[in-house]
Design a protein around this motif. Structure first.
Motif, PDB file in Angstrom:
ATOM      1  N   GLN A 127     -49.408 -39.292  62.601  1.00  0.00           N
ATOM      2  CA  GLN A 127     -50.589 -38.502  62.956  1.00  0.00           C
ATOM      3  C   GLN A 127     -50.299 -37.011  62.881  1.00  0.00           C
ATOM      4  OE1 GLN A 127     -51.216 -40.630  66.743  1.00  0.00           O
ATOM      5  NE2 GLN A 127     -53.238 -41.247  65.984  1.00  0.00           N
ATOM      6  N   ALA A 128     -49.082 -36.598  63.296  1.00  0.00           N
ATOM      7  CA  ALA A 128     -48.706 -35.181  63.212  1.00  0.00           C
ATOM      8  C   ALA A 128     -48.585 -34.743  61.753  1.00  0.00           C
ATOM      9  CB  ALA A 128     -47.403 -34.951  63.959  1.00  0.00           C
ATOM     10  N   LEU A 129     -47.993 -35.587  60.928  1.00  0.00           N
ATOM     11  CA  LEU A 129     -47.862 -35.268  59.508  1.00  0.00           C
ATOM     12  C   LEU A 129     -49.228 -35.130  58.847  1.00  0.00           C
ATOM     13  CD1 LEU A 129     -44.937 -37.680  58.511  1.00  0.00           C
ATOM     14  CD2 LEU A 129     -44.895 -35.178  58.321  1.00  0.00           C
ATOM     15  N   VAL A 130     -50.126 -36.039  59.194  1.00  0.00           N
ATOM     16  CA  VAL A 130     -51.472 -36.024  58.614  1.00  0.00           C
ATOM     17  C   VAL A 130     -52.220 -34.767  59.042  1.00  0.00           C
ATOM     18  CG1 VAL A 130     -53.720 -37.168  58.705  1.00  0.00           C
ATOM     19  CG2 VAL A 130     -51.643 -38.514  58.319  1.00  0.00           C
ATOM     20  N   GLN A 131     -52.113 -34.442  60.322  1.00  0.00           N
ATOM     21  CA  GLN A 131     -52.802 -33.253  60.825  1.00  0.00           C
ATOM     22  C   GLN A 131     -52.282 -31.989  60.137  1.00  0.00           C
ATOM     23  OE1 GLN A 131     -52.600 -32.858  65.075  1.00  0.00           O
ATOM     24  NE2 GLN A 131     -53.998 -31.108  65.152  1.00  0.00           N
ATOM     25  N   ALA A 132     -50.975 -31.926  59.922  1.00  0.00           N
ATOM     26  CA  ALA A 132     -50.393 -30.759  59.265  1.00  0.00           C
ATOM     27  C   ALA A 132     -50.793 -30.699  57.795  1.00  0.00           C
ATOM     28  CB  ALA A 132     -48.868 -30.805  59.407  1.00  0.00           C
ATOM     29  N   PHE A 133     -50.963 -31.867  57.185  1.00  0.00           N
ATOM     30  CA  PHE A 133     -51.294 -31.898  55.760  1.00  0.00           C
ATOM     31  C   PHE A 133     -52.680 -31.320  55.498  1.00  0.00           C
ATOM     32  CE2 PHE A 133     -52.416 -33.812  51.665  1.00  0.00           C
ATOM     33  CZ  PHE A 133     -51.252 -33.600  50.945  1.00  0.00           C
ATOM     34  N   VAL A 134     -53.578 -31.475  56.448  1.00  0.00           N
ATOM     35  CA  VAL A 134     -54.932 -30.941  56.276  1.00  0.00           C
ATOM     36  C   VAL A 134     -54.882 -29.440  56.013  1.00  0.00           C
ATOM     37  CG1 VAL A 134     -57.150 -30.562  57.429  1.00  0.00           C
ATOM     38  CG2 VAL A 134     -55.957 -32.759  57.699  1.00  0.00           C
ATOM     39  N   GLY A 135     -53.896 -28.777  56.610  1.00  0.00           N
ATOM     40  CA  GLY A 135     -53.763 -27.335  56.422  1.00  0.00           C
ATOM     41  C   GLY A 135     -53.326 -26.945  55.025  1.00  0.00           C
ATOM     42  N   ARG A 136     -52.931 -27.891  54.218  1.00  0.00           N
ATOM     43  CA  ARG A 136     -52.520 -27.584  52.841  1.00  0.00           C
ATOM     44  C   ARG A 136     -53.706 -27.530  51.885  1.00  0.00           C
ATOM     45  NH1 ARG A 136     -47.183 -27.323  52.353  1.00  0.00           N
ATOM     46  NH2 ARG A 136     -45.870 -28.454  53.852  1.00  0.00           N
ATOM     47  N   GLN A 137     -54.867 -27.931  52.357  1.00  0.00           N
ATOM     48  CA  GLN A 137     -56.021 -27.920  51.467  1.00  0.00           C
ATOM     49  C   GLN A 137     -56.297 -26.492  50.992  1.00  0.00           C
ATOM     50  OE1 GLN A 137     -59.409 -29.963  53.022  1.00  0.00           O
ATOM     51  NE2 GLN A 137     -60.531 -29.905  51.104  1.00  0.00           N
TER      52      GLN A 137
ATOM     53  N   ARG B 172     -51.744 -22.503  44.370  1.00  0.00           N
ATOM     54  CA  ARG B 172     -51.376 -21.095  44.548  1.00  0.00           C
ATOM     55  C   ARG B 172     -50.064 -20.748  43.861  1.00  0.00           C
ATOM     56  NH1 ARG B 172     -52.212 -19.944  50.925  1.00  0.00           N
ATOM     57  NH2 ARG B 172     -50.178 -20.994  50.878  1.00  0.00           N
ATOM     58  N   SER B 173     -49.096 -21.673  43.954  1.00  0.00           N
ATOM     59  CA  SER B 173     -47.782 -21.392  43.382  1.00  0.00           C
ATOM     60  C   SER B 173     -47.037 -22.703  43.180  1.00  0.00           C
ATOM     61  CB  SER B 173     -46.968 -20.485  44.317  1.00  0.00           C
ATOM     62  OG  SER B 173     -46.638 -21.176  45.512  1.00  0.00           O
ATOM     63  N   ALA B 174     -45.950 -22.632  42.426  1.00  0.00           N
ATOM     64  CA  ALA B 174     -45.120 -23.812  42.231  1.00  0.00           C
ATOM     65  C   ALA B 174     -44.521 -24.268  43.560  1.00  0.00           C
ATOM     66  CB  ALA B 174     -44.007 -23.509  41.230  1.00  0.00           C
ATOM     67  N   ALA B 175     -44.161 -23.314  44.407  1.00  0.00           N
ATOM     68  CA  ALA B 175     -43.577 -23.654  45.711  1.00  0.00           C
ATOM     69  C   ALA B 175     -44.581 -24.406  46.577  1.00  0.00           C
ATOM     70  CB  ALA B 175     -43.104 -22.391  46.418  1.00  0.00           C
ATOM     71  N   ASP B 176     -45.840 -23.953  46.569  1.00  0.00           N
ATOM     72  CA  ASP B 176     -46.870 -24.637  47.352  1.00  0.00           C
ATOM     73  C   ASP B 176     -47.117 -26.046  46.809  1.00  0.00           C
ATOM     74  OD1 ASP B 176     -47.729 -22.786  49.404  1.00  0.00           O
ATOM     75  OD2 ASP B 176     -48.481 -21.526  47.788  1.00  0.00           O
ATOM     76  N   LEU B 177     -47.140 -26.193  45.493  1.00  0.00           N
ATOM     77  CA  LEU B 177     -47.348 -27.506  44.885  1.00  0.00           C
ATOM     78  C   LEU B 177     -46.207 -28.445  45.263  1.00  0.00           C
ATOM     79  CD1 LEU B 177     -48.853 -29.439  42.992  1.00  0.00           C
ATOM     80  CD2 LEU B 177     -47.556 -28.435  41.086  1.00  0.00           C
ATOM     81  N   LEU B 178     -44.975 -27.958  45.182  1.00  0.00           N
ATOM     82  CA  LEU B 178     -43.816 -28.776  45.521  1.00  0.00           C
ATOM     83  C   LEU B 178     -43.852 -29.191  46.987  1.00  0.00           C
ATOM     84  CD1 LEU B 178     -41.081 -30.016  44.759  1.00  0.00           C
ATOM     85  CD2 LEU B 178     -40.024 -27.803  45.317  1.00  0.00           C
ATOM     86  N   ALA B 179     -44.168 -28.255  47.858  1.00  0.00           N
ATOM     87  CA  ALA B 179     -44.237 -28.571  49.290  1.00  0.00           C
ATOM     88  C   ALA B 179     -45.313 -29.619  49.565  1.00  0.00           C
ATOM     89  CB  ALA B 179     -44.518 -27.300  50.094  1.00  0.00           C
TER      90      ALA B 179
ATOM     91  N   ASN C 160     -55.383 -41.730  54.567  1.00  0.00           N
ATOM     92  CA  ASN C 160     -56.064 -41.660  53.272  1.00  0.00           C
ATOM     93  C   ASN C 160     -57.192 -40.640  53.286  1.00  0.00           C
ATOM     94  OD1 ASN C 160     -54.421 -43.572  52.109  1.00  0.00           O
ATOM     95  ND2 ASN C 160     -55.767 -45.286  52.581  1.00  0.00           N
ATOM     96  N   ALA C 161     -57.913 -40.595  54.397  1.00  0.00           N
ATOM     97  CA  ALA C 161     -59.017 -39.634  54.494  1.00  0.00           C
ATOM     98  C   ALA C 161     -58.491 -38.192  54.508  1.00  0.00           C
ATOM     99  CB  ALA C 161     -59.836 -39.905  55.758  1.00  0.00           C
ATOM    100  N   ALA C 162     -57.423 -37.966  55.263  1.00  0.00           N
ATOM    101  CA  ALA C 162     -56.885 -36.611  55.395  1.00  0.00           C
ATOM    102  C   ALA C 162     -56.225 -36.126  54.113  1.00  0.00           C
ATOM    103  CB  ALA C 162     -55.896 -36.553  56.555  1.00  0.00           C
ATOM    104  N   THR C 163     -55.714 -37.045  53.304  1.00  0.00           N
ATOM    105  CA  THR C 163     -55.027 -36.656  52.065  1.00  0.00           C
ATOM    106  C   THR C 163     -55.923 -36.829  50.836  1.00  0.00           C
ATOM    107  OG1 THR C 163     -54.113 -38.895  51.796  1.00  0.00           O
ATOM    108  CG2 THR C 163     -52.772 -37.295  53.014  1.00  0.00           C
ATOM    109  N   SER C 164     -57.189 -37.170  51.054  1.00  0.00           N
ATOM    110  CA  SER C 164     -58.076 -37.480  49.930  1.00  0.00           C
ATOM    111  C   SER C 164     -58.338 -36.278  49.023  1.00  0.00           C
ATOM    112  CB  SER C 164     -59.399 -38.043  50.444  1.00  0.00           C
ATOM    113  OG  SER C 164     -60.034 -37.103  51.293  1.00  0.00           O
ATOM    114  N   PHE C 165     -58.127 -35.067  49.532  1.00  0.00           N
ATOM    115  CA  PHE C 165     -58.342 -33.882  48.705  1.00  0.00           C
ATOM    116  C   PHE C 165     -57.205 -33.666  47.708  1.00  0.00           C
ATOM    117  CE2 PHE C 165     -55.623 -32.238  52.079  1.00  0.00           C
ATOM    118  CZ  PHE C 165     -54.762 -31.391  51.396  1.00  0.00           C
ATOM    119  N   PHE C 166     -56.092 -34.361  47.916  1.00  0.00           N
ATOM    120  CA  PHE C 166     -54.846 -34.079  47.206  1.00  0.00           C
ATOM    121  C   PHE C 166     -55.008 -34.180  45.687  1.00  0.00           C
ATOM    122  CE2 PHE C 166     -50.635 -35.670  45.685  1.00  0.00           C
ATOM    123  CZ  PHE C 166     -49.878 -34.544  45.988  1.00  0.00           C
ATOM    124  N   VAL C 167     -55.443 -35.337  45.196  1.00  0.00           N
ATOM    125  CA  VAL C 167     -55.581 -35.525  43.752  1.00  0.00           C
ATOM    126  C   VAL C 167     -56.681 -34.633  43.167  1.00  0.00           C
ATOM    127  CG1 VAL C 167     -56.195 -37.188  41.943  1.00  0.00           C
ATOM    128  CG2 VAL C 167     -54.572 -37.823  43.731  1.00  0.00           C
TER     129      VAL C 167
END
Length: 618
Positions: free
Chosen positions: A57-67, A72-79, A126-133
């Motif tokens: 749940q913590a990982l998912v919550q933090a991932f939302v902030g990557r949207q 922006r950069s190769a570093a952001d994509l890799l992270a 899945n919902a929180a990471t759905s923006f990824f692709v």
């Protein structure tokens, strides 16, 4: 104490093998731990599971902030890619543990609760990471390529990013993907409902066996009863099971129809011309592979008829019935193989794959990877499963038949494929595609047939093995193609606006059985209800992969047996490749081209040759 040491302490010698009859009816807790898988290798206690659930749940919550940051950069994509991988690894362990815990006893309320929690967590992830692709696809293709070219750590993701880009036309906006992901639990309901209904609530009657003793039919016991010599017992078992399903036909039809409609709607939303195309596109498989399979098998139906006519003559019946299709043709053989004996035989057979393979397989089967025997409420059938960060697990319902030994070999093939892929590949490529999923398993079966053919001299057993090999090809290639054609017809019907009623499903399945078996078997009305028994129909367009898988496996096993080390090395490379290339290319590197119909035709030619050989022996 290590799992290995604990397992070695409990495993019996082959000479004192535990028989299935010794544990039948016992509570799970009374079965020797050596014959129960050890889920504590994943989580020592439920508290550890709950701790990982909080971590997810913590990982998912933090991932939302990557949207909005991935381009922006190769570093952001890799992270973002690494973060996404970590979510997948933790979610996989949570889900696999909970599902296997439930499979131990599908009626266990605590296990149901844990599985529901795991499912909800997966939907949230899945919902929180759905923006990824969608967000990766929003990055200019040239810019994405520049990021990868300029960043060594991104090189490993090159093929994965190419696969994402390939599906550009079928990925929705981030908002739409998120909405669909939130419906994940609901959309998975038909499969969950059927599994619970089929395993926990479906109760079959008790019948009298050949000695007049009462036998309670279960999913696993049903297959054993169909192999009994007494024809009346076989008929009673067949009638009892199919009549039980018939009483539930409208409910199961509604569940299956909902599953088909889900597939159809998903394909339309994602701009695919059909659900079948959408399913095959996930593995980058041309639709022609599916159509060519059906065509090649239909062309070979005279060979199936010839085999069935041989079966009729050997059994000495006036008319072959559906319940006559599984009894061994060698009437005077009583060949029971306790689990420990089956395990030793399978390990001897797979020595042909080399020391690395053998050492891993031996360690696994002696380290409580396997849940061996049927217990009340346990999921029916068999499978190999696991996830990144765990060793593979195997679920069996072993009843000491020869077929059960081949099931062990089959599931061990899956497990070795998973073991080598996860050991060799990074997380992003650690799973193999469903198209190649049945290759390693059926290759193991082919190798086991060859091994037994070389060590067994008794004519009756050799004839039995010929019959068993024919049944493997019939069940894996011919029957699964019948199922594949049924799935094609049901989805086509729904896509054309047709209603998938119980009557339509019964009639469609009945007519397919008439086409495949009608020239040699009395296909009765009860046969129409067989579609209700197939769990794989809830993983749409999966069953055809059994047929293509056995075709590839037969070709690869021939190469291994005839060419030796070079073919073995190529095969182990295939097992270790995961999904690091397309399925078609991975098989081509191993030595078989599935874009050609030839592997299927070769397997069918082998079926015809086995019919001839068995006819001469009998």
């Amino acid at each position: 104490m290590s799992t290995q040491a604990n397992s070695d302490k409990n495993v019996r010698d082959v000479g004192e093998s535990l028989r299935a009859s010794e544990v039948r009816g016992k509570p799970r807790s009374e079965i020797d731990p050596a014959y129960r898988w050890n889920l504590e290798d994943i989580y020592a206690a439920e508290a550890d599971w709950q701790q990982d659930a909080q971590r997810l749940q913590a990982l998912v919550q933090a991932f939302v902030g990557r949207q909005g940051t991935l381009g922006r950069s190769a570093a952001d994509l890799l992270a973002g890619l690494k973060h996404h991988d970590e979510i997948g690894m933790v979610a996989g362990k949570l889900y696999v543990y909970a599902k296997m815990k439930l499979d131990e006893d599908t009626a266990n309320g605590a296990a149901q609760t844990l599985f529901n929690q795991a499912t909800s967590l997966l939907v949230q992830a899945n919902a929180a990471t759905s923006f990824f692709v969608p967000e990766i696809l929003s990055v200019d293709a040239n810019q994405l390529q520049a990021f990868v070219d300029a960043t060594p750590e991104l090189q490993v993701y090159r093929f994965a990013l190419e696969e994402i880009t390939r599906q550009r036309d079928h990925v929705l906006s981030p908002e739409a993907e998120q909405l669909l992901a939130q419906f994940g639990e609901v959309l998975g309901a038909p499969s969950d409902i059927f599994e619970m209904y089929n395993n926990a609530d479906m109760v079959f009657p008790t019948i009298a066996d050949e000695n007049g003793q009462s036998v309670e039919i279960t999913h696993a016991m049903y297959h054993e009863l169909l192999e009994r010599k007494d024809r009346d017992v076989r008929e009673r078992a067949f009638t009892a099971v199919y009549d039980t399903y018939k009483r539930h036909r409208n409910t199961i039809a509604a569940v299956y129809a909902a599953n088909v409609k889900r597939n159809v709607v998903n394909a339309r939303i994602r701009n695919f011309p059909s659900a079948r195309v959408a399913s095959l596109d996930a593995d980058n498989i041309p639709v022609a592979v599916y159509d060519n399979l059906i065509q090649a098998v239909e062309e070979s139906l005279p060979a199936l008829t010839k085999y069935l006519q041989l079966r009729k003559r050997v059994l000495g019946v006036d008319q072959l019935q559906m319940w006559d299709l599984f009894v061994p043709l060698v009437a005077d053989i009583d060949w029971k193989i306790p689990y420990d004996e089956a395990k030793a035989t399978v390990l001897d057979a797979v020595k042909v794959f080399g020391d690395t393979y053998l050492e891993a397989a031996t360690r696994g089967l002696n380290s409580r990877w396997v849940d061996v025997y049927e217990t009340r409420g346990k999921r029916s059938g068999g499978y190999s499963w696991g996830t990144y960060g765990t060793h593979p697990y195997i679920l069996l319902n072993h009843t000491d038949t020869v077929q059960d030994m081949f099931t062990l070999a089959h599931e061990l093939g899956h497990s070795m494929h998973s073991y080598f892929s996860r050991k060799t590949q990074p997380y992003v490529y650690s799973d193999y595609t469903l198209f190649v999923a049945e290759v390693a398993s059926t290759c193991n079966e082919a190798i086991l047939y060859d091994y037994l053919g070389r060590i067994i001299a008794e004519p009756a057993k050799r004839a039995y093995l010929l019959n068993q090999q024919l049944e493997t090809i019939r069940g894996t290639l011919l029957t699964q193609t019948l199922f594949a054609e049924f799935e094609k017809m049901t989805h086509d019907h729904a896509e054309q606006g047709g209603a998938l009623t119980a009557d339509w499903l019964d009639e469609t399945f009945y007519q397919l059985n008439v086409k495949y078996y009608g020239n040699a078997v009395n296909v009765t009305d009860r046969t129409a209800h067989g579609w209700m028994r197939i769990p794989h129909f809830y993983s749409a367009f999966y069953v055809y992969k059994y047929a293509t898988g056995i075709s590839a496996a037969i070709a690869l096993s021939r190469k291994i047996l005839s060419e030796g080390q070079p073919a073995v090395a190529a095969y182990v490379d295939f097992l270790s490749a995961g999904s690091s290339d397309t399925s078609i290319e991975l098989l081509r590197k191993a030595g078989v081209d599935m874009t050609s119909p030839e592997p299927v035709r070769q397997a069918l030619t082998q079926f015809e040759q086995l019919v001839e050989e068995l006819g001469k022996v009998l």
